[in-house]
Write an enzyme that holds these catalytic residues in place. Structure first.
Site, short mmCIF file in Angstrom:
data_model
loop_
_atom_site.label_atom_id
_atom_site.label_comp_id
_atom_site.label_asym_id
_atom_site.label_seq_id
_atom_site.Cartn_x
_atom_site.Cartn_y
_atom_site.Cartn_z
N GLY A 159 0.82 -1.28 -0.13
CA GLY A 159 -0.04 0.13 0.07
C GLY A 159 1.02 1.23 -0.11
N CYS A 160 1.04 1.98 1.06
CA CYS A 160 1.80 3.00 1.18
C CYS A 160 3.23 3.01 0.95
CB CYS A 160 1.60 3.74 2.86
SG CYS A 160 0.04 3.95 3.29
N ILE A 161 3.88 1.80 1.16
CA ILE A 161 5.15 1.77 0.58
C ILE A 161 5.34 1.88 -1.21
CG2 ILE A 161 7.45 0.40 0.45
CD1 ILE A 161 6.75 1.76 3.34
#
Length: 220
Positions: A159-161
């Site tokens: 997701g955020c990575i």
């Protein structure tokens, strides 16, 4: 068409990537910054539905952070935080992912993991979407300090990575994901996203490799 490609490139995915022209490399620059993405208790507390079993990852993030500090490179921490249960600042993202209610201000899961709280001189970026760059001043801050390389650690890989990696590339910074200092809820998601990042949008290096890079920079 699929059968033809499989015959030419082989059934192995890495072979297909190579055949298709993916998998180039980007040289790491001389002015790195460390971005610790969402080191929130939502990922480290077993009672959280977002728990990733992150104990070893958290230990490696602490090691990486200490090395970055010793090397004198800037450290940024991101946090996801919403003002209220309506999640207006999160727009459709908040509607799509009900689990984001755990990042409403006041929820203990939104707090920083013990030992990963912001330290003096470190900068905190509050975000409302997956990428550390979207709707924040991170790119401007990195540009102003002539950063050319972004070391990326934290949660979660798929997701955020991944989103932060793509935006780092699109803003002109070499993204380096520290492979064993990022975590996800499922090993398959973790591995497949690291493989895809390495092929298409960033560099993927181990903690030992990044520590060696930081030592080399300190000596220089």
């Amino acid at each position: 068409m699929t059968d033809q490609i499989t015959t030419i490139a082989g059934a192995d995915l890495s072979g297909d990537y190579t055949f298709s022209g993916f998998g180039g490399s980007l040289p790491l620059g001389s002015r790195p910054a460390l971005v610790i993405v969402d080191p929130a208790k939502a990922y480290s507390e077993p009672s959280s539905p977002l728990y990733v079993g992150a104990e070893e990852v958290v230990t490696r993030i602490r090691t990486l952070r200490a090395a970055a500090s010793a090397a004198g490179i800037p450290v940024y921490l991101t946090q996801v935080l919403y003002d209220d249960d309506a999640g207006v600042l999160g727009g459709l993202f908040f509607s799509k992912v009900p689990a984001l209610r755990h990042f409403v201000a006041g929820n203990p899961f939104s707090d920083f993991i013990d030992g990963l709280e912001p330290q003096p001189g470190e900068m905190v970026i509050t975000k409302h979407y997956p990428s550390a760059f979207h709707g924040t001043s991170l790119a401007a801050a990195l540009t102003a300090t002539k950063i050319d390389t972004v070391l990326i650690t934290g949660f979660s890989t798929s997701g955020c990575i991944r989103a932060t990696t793509i935006d780092s590339l699109q803003h002109g910074f070499v993204p380096v994901v520290v492979s064993n200092a990022v975590g996800d809820r499922h090993r398959e998601a973790h591995d497949s996203n690291l493989r895809d990042i390495a092929a298409k949008c960033g560099e993927v290096r181990s903690l030992d490799q990044v520590l060696s890079y930081l030592r080399t920079r300190s000596e220089a």
